[in-house]
Design an enzyme around this catalytic site. Structure first.
Site, PDB file in Angstrom:
ATOM      1  N   ASP A 188     -35.516 -51.787  25.810  1.00 23.13           N
ATOM      2  CA  ASP A 188     -35.141 -50.389  25.634  1.00 23.13           C
ATOM      3  C   ASP A 188     -34.120 -50.228  24.511  1.00 23.13           C
ATOM      4  O   ASP A 188     -32.949 -50.566  24.685  1.00 23.13           O
ATOM      5  CB  ASP A 188     -34.564 -49.905  26.973  1.00 23.13           C
ATOM      6  CG  ASP A 188     -34.151 -48.457  26.940  1.00 23.13           C
ATOM      7  OD1 ASP A 188     -34.551 -47.743  26.008  1.00 23.13           O
ATOM      8  OD2 ASP A 188     -33.429 -48.028  27.860  1.00 23.13           O
ATOM      9  N   ASP A 227     -36.198 -44.601  20.160  1.00 23.58           N
ATOM     10  CA  ASP A 227     -36.037 -45.088  21.523  1.00 23.58           C
ATOM     11  C   ASP A 227     -37.333 -45.607  22.130  1.00 23.58           C
ATOM     12  O   ASP A 227     -38.194 -44.835  22.546  1.00 23.58           O
ATOM     13  CB  ASP A 227     -35.459 -43.955  22.386  1.00 23.58           C
ATOM     14  CG  ASP A 227     -35.128 -44.409  23.800  1.00 23.58           C
ATOM     15  OD1 ASP A 227     -35.278 -45.610  24.104  1.00 23.58           O
ATOM     16  OD2 ASP A 227     -34.716 -43.560  24.604  1.00 23.58           O
TER      17      ASP A 227
END
Ligand SMILES: *[C@@H]1O[C@H](CO)[C@@H](O)[C@H](O)[C@H]1NC(C)=O
Ligand SMILES: *[C@@H]1O[C@H](CO)[C@@H](O)[C@H](O)[C@H]1NC(C)=O
Ligand SMILES: *[C@@H]1O[C@H](CO)[C@@H](O)[C@H](O)[C@H]1NC(C)=O
Ligand SMILES: *[C@@H]1O[C@H](CO)[C@@H](O)[C@H](O)[C@H]1NC(C)=O
Ligand SMILES: *[C@@H]1O[C@H](CO)[C@@H](O)[C@H](O)[C@H]1NC(C)=O
Length: 393
Positions: free
Chosen positions: A104, A285
């Site tokens: 992530d 992201d």
């Protein structure tokens, strides 16, 4: 397997240093609580992960040495698993126990659930870390918590050896979760954003890899693939020019917390570009499925592609038959244009099709998630604080 699931869209709200930061994730749940088709799927696909590309020293790409560590260490390619084009994850070992982790770039902590977790749902197929099975485990006893819109994870800060393939980090600070209130397709999260965001106050895994001279270059890259369980790869320590077309276009990180950069514009091809209200700030992201932006800007884009707002899901739906006729969306970054095609920005579950452009009340910037990165390769240059972007192969 029952594909007819209720689609639930919810946002994750992470509190960082008392400030509310919005993050988003797309989940699908069956009407029977805790029973997620994802969980079964990812167990089934787990074996596919064992395929490893091996060591890949790439000295031709990025010929400039950034730190004194350059030239040491290795480059590894970590295969990713794709779940419904909206979740990408890979396998990591913690104290020699293996976990399916989400990599992530929108957070900075590394956490796994603990086998001592009394408040975790244990019927989702997730793995739990057994302290007693690890000789290298050390607990600090310090509590931490990360709060999400849908609940939270809590636990204690600890450390253990963490392995990405053959790349082994000694004493990685980890969060050992003992309270988690939702099922997930992955066991834990490995954060690849900068240390300032860390809720466990730990040095993030990639900084550790650099400090322990494990990676050849202070660079990691994502190549996401769509349409099957093969989710592409994450490359640690370098980049692979066979995975993108043309040169990389670099854009500087404007604030080293998230991977923040300047997004010049988003335009619907053939409709002209609109002035941006978002102050041009955007975040890259991998932990967000969709492309999320300010309400008005998302409204205009969705209007231009003929998507209709659906109140039930708070999403913009399109007719699945219209996908081939929809326009391409253009992203202006560092003087270049990057594209996302309709078959990528329309997410399809059975006969339900919706636009990946999702709004969030109060959001002042854009979050470019997997829907952008499935068409665009991104190199994250940790030391030079920049990102290199190019159309993905
Ligand atoms: C780069 O990616 C290509 C395509 O997947 C692969 O065949 C090649 O082995 C990779 N190169 C290295 C050095 O890993
Ligand atoms: C980078 O470092 C390696 C190993 O130290 C050295 O062989 C190489 O010449 C350096 N390259 C540049 C461009 O400085
Ligand atoms: C769970 O973590 C909290 C800190 O967030 C700690 O206070 C508590 O003692 C832990 N419980 C167990 C059973 O380990
Ligand atoms: C990006 O950052 C580098 C190093 O700080 C600087 O030299 C360069 O001018 C910056 N580029 C742009 C387009 O701002
Ligand atoms: C939203 O979409 C679902 C699924 O197609 C449909 O059943 C529902 O009626 C729609 N809701 C609205 C308010 O249009």
């Amino acid at each position: 397997m029952n594909i007819r699931v209720i689609i639930l869209l919810f946002c994750l709200i992470v509190f960082v240093g008392g400030k509310k930061v919005h993050r988003f994730r797309l989940e699908r749940r069956s009407h029977r609580h805790h029973k997620i088709p994802h969980a079964h799927l990812h167990l089934q696909f787990r074996n596919a992960l064992r395929r490893k590309y091996g060591f890949t020293p790439l000295r031709t790409v990025n010929a400039v040495n950034v730190t004194s560590e350059a030239g040491k260490g290795t480059v590894i390619t970590e295969p990713l698993i794709n779940s419904y084009d909206t979740n990408f994850f890979g396998v990591v070992s913690v104290g020699d126990q293996s976990f399916t982790m989400q990599f992530d770039t929108g957070s900075s902590d590394f956490w796994v659930p603990s086998s001592h977790c009394r408040f975790c749902i244990k019927t989702c197929g997730n793995k739990f870390f057994r302290v007693s099975n690890s000789k290298s485990f050390r607990s600090s006893g310090t509590p931490f918590s990360i709060t999400y819109g849908s609940g939270s994870v809590k636990g204690i800060v600890a450390s253990d050896n963490v392995g990405f393939g053959d790349l082994k980090i000694q004493n990685q600070g980890i969060g050992l979760v003992n309270i988690s209130d939702s099922c997930s397709v992955f066991d834990g999260i490995a954060g690849f954003a900068f240390q300032q965001l860390s809720m466990t106050k730990s040095v993030p895994p990639f900084q550790q890899m650099i400090d322990q001279q494990l990676v050849e270059q202070p660079i990691f890259s994502f190549h996401l693939k769509s349409g099957s369980s093969d989710g592409g790869s994450m490359i640690l320590g370098g980049s692979n020019s066979s995975l993108y077309y043309g040169p990389l276009t670099y854009t500087n990180v404007t604030e080293a917390k998230y991977w923040t950069f300047k997004l010049d514009f988003i335009a619907v091809h053939g409709k002209g570009s609109r002035s941006s209200h978002s102050g041009n700030k955007a975040i890259m992201d991998t932990g967000t499925s969709l492309i999320v932006g300010p309400v008005l800007e998302v409204l205009y884009i969705n209007k231009d592609i003929g998507a209709k707002h659906n109140k039930t899901y708070n999403l913009y739906t399109v007719s699945c038959e219209s996908i081939p006729q929809l326009p391409i969306i253009v992203f202006g970054i560092a003087g270049k244009e990057f594209f996302v095609k309709p078959h990528t920005y329309v997410i399809r579950y059975d006969n339900f099709c919706f636009s990946a452009f999702m709004d969030m009340l109060g959001l002042q910037y854009w979050i470019l998630g997997d829907a952008f990165m499935r068409e665009n390769y991104v190199e994250f240059d940790w030391a030079r604080r920049r990102m290199g972007i190019a159309p993905a192969v």
